[in-house]
Design a protein around this motif. Sequence first.
Motif, mmCIF file in Angstrom:
data_model
loop_
_atom_site.group_PDB
_atom_site.id
_atom_site.type_symbol
_atom_site.label_atom_id
_atom_site.label_comp_id
_atom_site.label_asym_id
_atom_site.label_seq_id
_atom_site.Cartn_x
_atom_site.Cartn_y
_atom_site.Cartn_z
ATOM 1 N N THR A 28 0.827 -1.210 0.000
ATOM 2 C CA THR A 28 0.000 0.000 0.000
ATOM 3 C C THR A 28 0.861 1.259 0.000
ATOM 4 O O THR A 28 1.862 1.346 0.707
ATOM 5 N N LEU A 29 0.425 2.234 -0.794
ATOM 6 C CA LEU A 29 1.044 3.552 -0.833
ATOM 7 C C LEU A 29 -0.047 4.574 -0.535
ATOM 8 O O LEU A 29 -1.021 4.692 -1.282
ATOM 9 N N LEU A 30 0.097 5.276 0.596
ATOM 10 C CA LEU A 30 -0.850 6.305 1.016
ATOM 11 C C LEU A 30 -0.383 7.640 0.456
ATOM 12 O O LEU A 30 0.708 8.115 0.780
ATOM 13 N N LEU A 31 -1.200 8.250 -0.385
ATOM 14 C CA LEU A 31 -0.851 9.465 -1.098
ATOM 15 C C LEU A 31 -1.484 10.671 -0.409
ATOM 16 O O LEU A 31 -2.716 10.781 -0.339
ATOM 17 N N HIS A 33 -1.887 14.725 -0.312
ATOM 18 C CA HIS A 33 -1.776 15.905 -1.168
ATOM 19 C C HIS A 33 -1.370 17.151 -0.379
ATOM 20 O O HIS A 33 -1.182 17.113 0.839
ATOM 21 N N GLY A 34 -1.268 18.273 -1.103
ATOM 22 C CA GLY A 34 -0.884 19.531 -0.481
ATOM 23 C C GLY A 34 -1.863 20.647 -0.769
ATOM 24 O O GLY A 34 -2.962 20.432 -1.271
ATOM 25 N N PHE A 35 -1.432 21.864 -0.472
ATOM 26 C CA PHE A 35 -2.231 23.082 -0.652
ATOM 27 C C PHE A 35 -2.081 23.593 -2.077
ATOM 28 O O PHE A 35 -0.966 23.592 -2.611
ATOM 29 N N PRO A 36 -3.166 24.100 -2.645
ATOM 30 C CA PRO A 36 -4.560 24.074 -2.200
ATOM 31 C C PRO A 36 -5.322 22.966 -2.906
ATOM 32 O O PRO A 36 -6.480 23.133 -3.271
ATOM 33 N N SER A 37 -4.668 21.843 -3.072
ATOM 34 C CA SER A 37 -5.167 20.805 -3.964
ATOM 35 C C SER A 37 -5.974 19.758 -3.211
ATOM 36 O O SER A 37 -6.542 20.016 -2.145
ATOM 37 N N ALA A 38 -6.037 18.558 -3.768
ATOM 38 C CA ALA A 38 -6.757 17.430 -3.189
ATOM 39 C C ALA A 38 -6.227 16.175 -3.871
ATOM 40 O O ALA A 38 -5.249 16.233 -4.629
ATOM 41 N N GLY A 39 -6.863 15.043 -3.608
ATOM 42 C CA GLY A 39 -6.377 13.790 -4.170
ATOM 43 C C GLY A 39 -6.343 13.758 -5.687
ATOM 44 O O GLY A 39 -5.655 12.926 -6.276
ATOM 45 N N HIS A 40 -7.044 14.693 -6.322
ATOM 46 C CA HIS A 40 -7.027 14.713 -7.788
ATOM 47 C C HIS A 40 -5.644 15.025 -8.342
ATOM 48 O O HIS A 40 -5.371 14.772 -9.520
ATOM 49 N N MET A 41 -4.744 15.555 -7.514
ATOM 50 C CA MET A 41 -3.391 15.840 -8.006
ATOM 51 C C MET A 41 -2.652 14.566 -8.399
ATOM 52 O O MET A 41 -1.663 14.619 -9.129
ATOM 53 N N PHE A 42 -3.152 13.399 -7.946
ATOM 54 C CA PHE A 42 -2.513 12.125 -8.264
ATOM 55 C C PHE A 42 -3.159 11.429 -9.460
ATOM 56 O O PHE A 42 -2.912 10.248 -9.700
ATOM 57 N N ARG A 43 -3.993 12.145 -10.203
ATOM 58 C CA ARG A 43 -4.774 11.527 -11.285
ATOM 59 C C ARG A 43 -3.901 10.914 -12.366
ATOM 60 O O ARG A 43 -4.317 9.942 -13.006
ATOM 61 N N ASP A 44 -2.711 11.460 -12.613
ATOM 62 C CA ASP A 44 -1.809 10.891 -13.616
ATOM 63 C C ASP A 44 -0.913 9.809 -13.029
ATOM 64 O O ASP A 44 -0.517 8.875 -13.745
ATOM 65 N N LEU A 45 -0.590 9.914 -11.753
ATOM 66 C CA LEU A 45 0.319 8.958 -11.121
ATOM 67 C C LEU A 45 -0.365 7.621 -10.841
ATOM 68 O O LEU A 45 0.236 6.551 -11.038
ATOM 69 N N ILE A 46 -1.605 7.669 -10.376
ATOM 70 C CA ILE A 46 -2.283 6.444 -9.948
ATOM 71 C C ILE A 46 -2.335 5.388 -11.046
ATOM 72 O O ILE A 46 -1.988 4.219 -10.793
ATOM 73 N N PRO A 47 -2.743 5.725 -12.279
ATOM 74 C CA PRO A 47 -2.778 4.672 -13.311
ATOM 75 C C PRO A 47 -1.414 4.065 -13.609
ATOM 76 O O PRO A 47 -1.334 2.891 -14.014
ATOM 77 N N LEU A 48 -0.350 4.827 -13.390
ATOM 78 C CA LEU A 48 0.990 4.324 -13.679
ATOM 79 C C LEU A 48 1.487 3.339 -12.629
ATOM 80 O O LEU A 48 2.378 2.527 -12.912
ATOM 81 N N LEU A 49 0.924 3.386 -11.426
ATOM 82 C CA LEU A 49 1.396 2.536 -10.334
ATOM 83 C C LEU A 49 0.408 1.454 -9.920
ATOM 84 O O LEU A 49 0.771 0.551 -9.164
ATOM 85 N N ALA A 50 -0.830 1.555 -10.384
ATOM 86 C CA ALA A 50 -1.886 0.670 -9.873
ATOM 87 C C ALA A 50 -1.683 -0.796 -10.227
ATOM 88 O O ALA A 50 -2.293 -1.667 -9.611
ATOM 89 N N GLY A 51 -0.830 -1.089 -11.181
ATOM 90 C CA GLY A 51 -0.577 -2.485 -11.508
ATOM 91 C C GLY A 51 0.257 -3.203 -10.463
ATOM 92 O O GLY A 51 0.202 -4.432 -10.356
ATOM 93 N N ARG A 52 1.016 -2.427 -9.659
ATOM 94 C CA ARG A 52 1.934 -3.038 -8.697
ATOM 95 C C ARG A 52 1.635 -2.684 -7.253
ATOM 96 O O ARG A 52 2.134 -3.345 -6.346
ATOM 97 N N PHE A 53 0.831 -1.635 -7.033
ATOM 98 C CA PHE A 53 0.615 -1.150 -5.676
ATOM 99 C C PHE A 53 -0.866 -0.927 -5.394
ATOM 100 O O PHE A 53 -1.664 -0.709 -6.305
ATOM 101 N N HIS A 54 -1.195 -0.988 -4.126
ATOM 102 C CA HIS A 54 -2.519 -0.599 -3.636
ATOM 103 C C HIS A 54 -2.420 0.871 -3.251
ATOM 104 O O HIS A 54 -1.676 1.229 -2.342
ATOM 105 N N LEU A 55 -3.141 1.725 -3.954
ATOM 106 C CA LEU A 55 -3.005 3.168 -3.818
ATOM 107 C C LEU A 55 -4.243 3.757 -3.147
ATOM 108 O O LEU A 55 -5.378 3.478 -3.559
ATOM 109 N N VAL A 56 -4.026 4.576 -2.135
ATOM 110 C CA VAL A 56 -5.116 5.220 -1.409
ATOM 111 C C VAL A 56 -4.777 6.706 -1.298
ATOM 112 O O VAL A 56 -3.721 7.070 -0.767
#
Length: 283
Positions: A28-31, A33-56
């Motif tokens: 598991t990788l707990l992501l 985020h920072g200011f003034p964003s939200a979890g959507h900042m990981f929208r490009d990263l998540i698909p690249l890692l989801a094959g090997r990791f559990h992403l939250v």
Amino acid sequence: MTSLAYRSVDVDGLRVFYREAGPADAPTLLLLHGFPSAGHMFRDLIPLLAGRFHLVAPDLPGFGQSEMPPREAFDYTFERLADTIDRFTEVIGLDRFALYVFDYGAPTGFRIAARHPERITAIVSQNGNAYEEGLSEGWNPIRAYWQDRSPANREALRAFLAPETTRWQYTEGTPDPTAVSPDGSTLDNAYLARPGADEVQLDLLGDYRTNLALYPRFQEYFRRHQPPLLAVWGRNDPFFLPAGAEAFTRDLPGAVVRLLDTGHFALETHAAEIAAAIEEFLG
């Protein structure tokens, strides 16, 4: 195709929204985020890692799709953010996980790591600071408010909430600003425009001084527990300097430091490079 779920969970009476992807039995990788964003900042990263990791990727209280209680009902401090995300991990059943920390996510995540070192398998710090030398002069107006919490100094911080400032945070330091999608900053500005969001964010800017006071505690955690750490930073960040990334090696001699030719929101331009660095590091 990556299967991505959008969920909400009750955390001691507060609704926390989160994104989840990847096999539940994968590391598991707990992501965070920072200011003034939200979890959507990981929208490009998540698909690249989801094959090997559990992403939250949760949205912090007051950010994104998570609940934003009124200030009289919720203390908008970094300690309270950490309390909520700490409980969030317990509510959804995360026993051990690696941390990806960025900006506000760093003092939130480092608090959790210092409380529960046995739960942390590794740390990825993307422009997530824990050292005084990592802070640029861009913090001077905020420091002025820490030293004198006058209405005038608080009002001066509203410049950090302006739509043009949000867009500037995304593009400053990038070799080609036209390569940065406006989608992220536009969504962030929509969240900032909600009634009451401005005062919430001013409270957190004022409370950021408590993070500096905890830097020695975070550094002691690094020295004592030696978590594997990858610092992958945009070297042109106007707020967090490369010296902050390099400082990790003082307490963690095995830390890996990679500086990218981009700015604060490094995932906007270098998601593929950061994903590759994480796969190599955690692999």
